[in-house]
Scaffold this motif. Structure first.
Motif, PDB file in Angstrom:
ATOM      1  N   SER A  68     -16.880 -43.471   1.167  1.00  0.00           N
ATOM      2  CA  SER A  68     -17.403 -43.963  -0.097  1.00  0.00           C
ATOM      3  C   SER A  68     -18.801 -44.574   0.068  1.00  0.00           C
ATOM      4  CB  SER A  68     -16.432 -44.991  -0.681  1.00  0.00           C
ATOM      5  OG  SER A  68     -16.814 -45.338  -1.969  1.00  0.00           O
ATOM      6  N   MET A  69     -18.983 -45.388   1.098  1.00  0.00           N
ATOM      7  CA  MET A  69     -20.282 -46.019   1.310  1.00  0.00           C
ATOM      8  C   MET A  69     -21.329 -44.996   1.744  1.00  0.00           C
ATOM      9  SD  MET A  69     -22.281 -48.552   1.109  1.00  0.00           S
ATOM     10  CE  MET A  69     -21.170 -49.898   0.716  1.00  0.00           C
ATOM     11  N   LEU A  70     -20.956 -44.071   2.616  1.00  0.00           N
ATOM     12  CA  LEU A  70     -21.921 -43.059   3.040  1.00  0.00           C
ATOM     13  C   LEU A  70     -22.331 -42.158   1.882  1.00  0.00           C
ATOM     14  CD1 LEU A  70     -20.478 -41.975   6.518  1.00  0.00           C
ATOM     15  CD2 LEU A  70     -22.480 -43.419   6.072  1.00  0.00           C
ATOM     16  N   SER A  71     -21.417 -41.891   0.975  1.00  0.00           N
ATOM     17  CA  SER A  71     -21.697 -40.996  -0.150  1.00  0.00           C
ATOM     18  C   SER A  71     -22.477 -41.668  -1.269  1.00  0.00           C
ATOM     19  CB  SER A  71     -20.387 -40.449  -0.716  1.00  0.00           C
ATOM     20  OG  SER A  71     -19.727 -39.675   0.253  1.00  0.00           O
ATOM     21  N   PHE A  72     -22.257 -42.961  -1.444  1.00  0.00           N
ATOM     22  CA  PHE A  72     -22.850 -43.654  -2.603  1.00  0.00           C
ATOM     23  C   PHE A  72     -23.580 -44.924  -2.189  1.00  0.00           C
ATOM     24  CE2 PHE A  72     -18.989 -41.417  -4.033  1.00  0.00           C
ATOM     25  CZ  PHE A  72     -19.579 -40.506  -4.896  1.00  0.00           C
ATOM     26  N   ARG A  73     -24.339 -44.836  -1.108  1.00  0.00           N
ATOM     27  CA  ARG A  73     -25.086 -45.998  -0.601  1.00  0.00           C
ATOM     28  C   ARG A  73     -25.934 -46.675  -1.658  1.00  0.00           C
ATOM     29  NH1 ARG A  73     -26.899 -43.609   5.033  1.00  0.00           N
ATOM     30  NH2 ARG A  73     -26.601 -41.764   3.804  1.00  0.00           N
ATOM     31  N   HIS A  74     -26.533 -45.868  -2.523  1.00  0.00           N
ATOM     32  CA  HIS A  74     -27.495 -46.400  -3.487  1.00  0.00           C
ATOM     33  C   HIS A  74     -26.875 -46.671  -4.855  1.00  0.00           C
ATOM     34  CE1 HIS A  74     -30.353 -45.554  -0.388  1.00  0.00           C
ATOM     35  NE2 HIS A  74     -30.004 -44.274  -0.381  1.00  0.00           N
TER      36      HIS A  74
ATOM     37  N   ALA B  72     -14.320 -37.313  -8.693  1.00  0.00           N
ATOM     38  CA  ALA B  72     -13.595 -36.343  -7.865  1.00  0.00           C
ATOM     39  C   ALA B  72     -13.136 -36.986  -6.562  1.00  0.00           C
ATOM     40  CB  ALA B  72     -14.470 -35.122  -7.584  1.00  0.00           C
ATOM     41  N   GLY B  73     -14.006 -37.779  -5.941  1.00  0.00           N
ATOM     42  CA  GLY B  73     -13.620 -38.486  -4.726  1.00  0.00           C
ATOM     43  C   GLY B  73     -12.464 -39.432  -4.980  1.00  0.00           C
ATOM     44  N   ALA B  74     -12.524 -40.145  -6.110  1.00  0.00           N
ATOM     45  CA  ALA B  74     -11.448 -41.070  -6.462  1.00  0.00           C
ATOM     46  C   ALA B  74     -10.136 -40.328  -6.691  1.00  0.00           C
ATOM     47  CB  ALA B  74     -11.840 -41.877  -7.706  1.00  0.00           C
TER      48      ALA B  74
ATOM     49  N   GLN C 223     -19.922 -34.785   5.805  1.00  0.00           N
ATOM     50  CA  GLN C 223     -20.732 -35.528   4.834  1.00  0.00           C
ATOM     51  C   GLN C 223     -20.645 -34.881   3.450  1.00  0.00           C
ATOM     52  OE1 GLN C 223     -24.577 -36.261   6.624  1.00  0.00           O
ATOM     53  NE2 GLN C 223     -23.627 -37.093   8.446  1.00  0.00           N
ATOM     54  N   VAL C 224     -19.408 -34.661   3.017  1.00  0.00           N
ATOM     55  CA  VAL C 224     -19.126 -34.024   1.738  1.00  0.00           C
ATOM     56  C   VAL C 224     -19.587 -34.943   0.609  1.00  0.00           C
ATOM     57  CG1 VAL C 224     -17.272 -33.218   0.218  1.00  0.00           C
ATOM     58  CG2 VAL C 224     -17.186 -32.736   2.676  1.00  0.00           C
ATOM     59  N   LYS C 225     -20.355 -34.374  -0.294  1.00  0.00           N
ATOM     60  CA  LYS C 225     -20.831 -35.110  -1.464  1.00  0.00           C
ATOM     61  C   LYS C 225     -20.051 -34.618  -2.682  1.00  0.00           C
ATOM     62  CE  LYS C 225     -24.152 -37.103   0.848  1.00  0.00           C
ATOM     63  NZ  LYS C 225     -23.849 -38.344   1.488  1.00  0.00           N
TER      64      LYS C 225
END
Length: 194
Positions: free
Chosen positions: A56-62, A119-121, A112-114
């Motif tokens: 989650s953090m790697l995908s949505f750092r910003h 969808a991730g949730a 590093q799937v984005k």
């Protein structure tokens, strides 16, 4: 933030002996504490919950709001599964689904799937139900609300740990997340093969 991560890391050894039935009765007086420590006691659950935070953090750092979507979905559906498991609901294939969660979550980090936050949730939430069923069936019968509350907070602590690990460790090197994710995926694969 680094001090917080170090302080949290210093607490981890205390949870190594907290598994229900292996603590010589040390935690039986506190259903909340037993529930809180329960997610720390199985390497499969521990790896999955930390990996949710890492991905989650790697995908949505910003985007802090998007970064919270998967951990909160996991925690909420884990609680729903925990309540069902505590109530005696059983579904076949719980352990293989937990192993599959490690394989999928590990691959999501390694590759590093984005995905969109929703969808991730949805993916992590589906796996969380199975983790919850397993946990709920093992929680102490007395003071169920306290045990479930503890389990939920322990899960959130592991997600937060994964997010901190990603933010201050893995995000700074392109290969570290790939190695960590591959390790989790291989662990899941080994559990599926067993």
């Amino acid at each position: 933030m680094k001090r917080t991560l170090i302080a949290l890391s210093a607490l981890l050894p205390a949870f190594a002996f907290a598994h229900t039935g292996h603590d010589a009765g040390m935690h039986h007086g506190s259903a909340f504490l037993e529930g809180f420590t329960h997610p720390f006691t199985g390497l499969d659950h521990l790896a999955a919950m930390i990996t949710v935070g890492v991905w989650s953090m790697l995908s949505f750092r910003h985007s802090p709001r998007a970064a919270l979507a998967s951990p909160l979905a996991f925690a909420g559906l884990l609680l729903a599964g925990g309540i069902a498991g505590f109530a005696g609901v059983t579904i076949g294939g719980v352990e293989p689904m937990i192993a599959a969660s490690l394989l999928v979550l590990g691959l999501m980090v390694a590759l590093q799937v984005k995905l969109p936050a929703s969808a991730g949730a949805a993916i992590v939430g589906a796996f969380a139900i199975f983790h919850g069923l397993a946990h709920g069936a093992e929680l102490p019968a007395a003071r169920a609300a306290a045990a479930l509350t503890g389990m939920l907070l322990g899960t959130l602590a592991l997600h937060a740990s994964g997010m901190l690990i990603a933010r201050f460790g893995l995000a700074r090197n392109v290969w570290l997340p790939r190695l960590a994710g591959t390790g989790v995926a291989l662990f899941g694969l080994s559990l599926l093969a067993a």
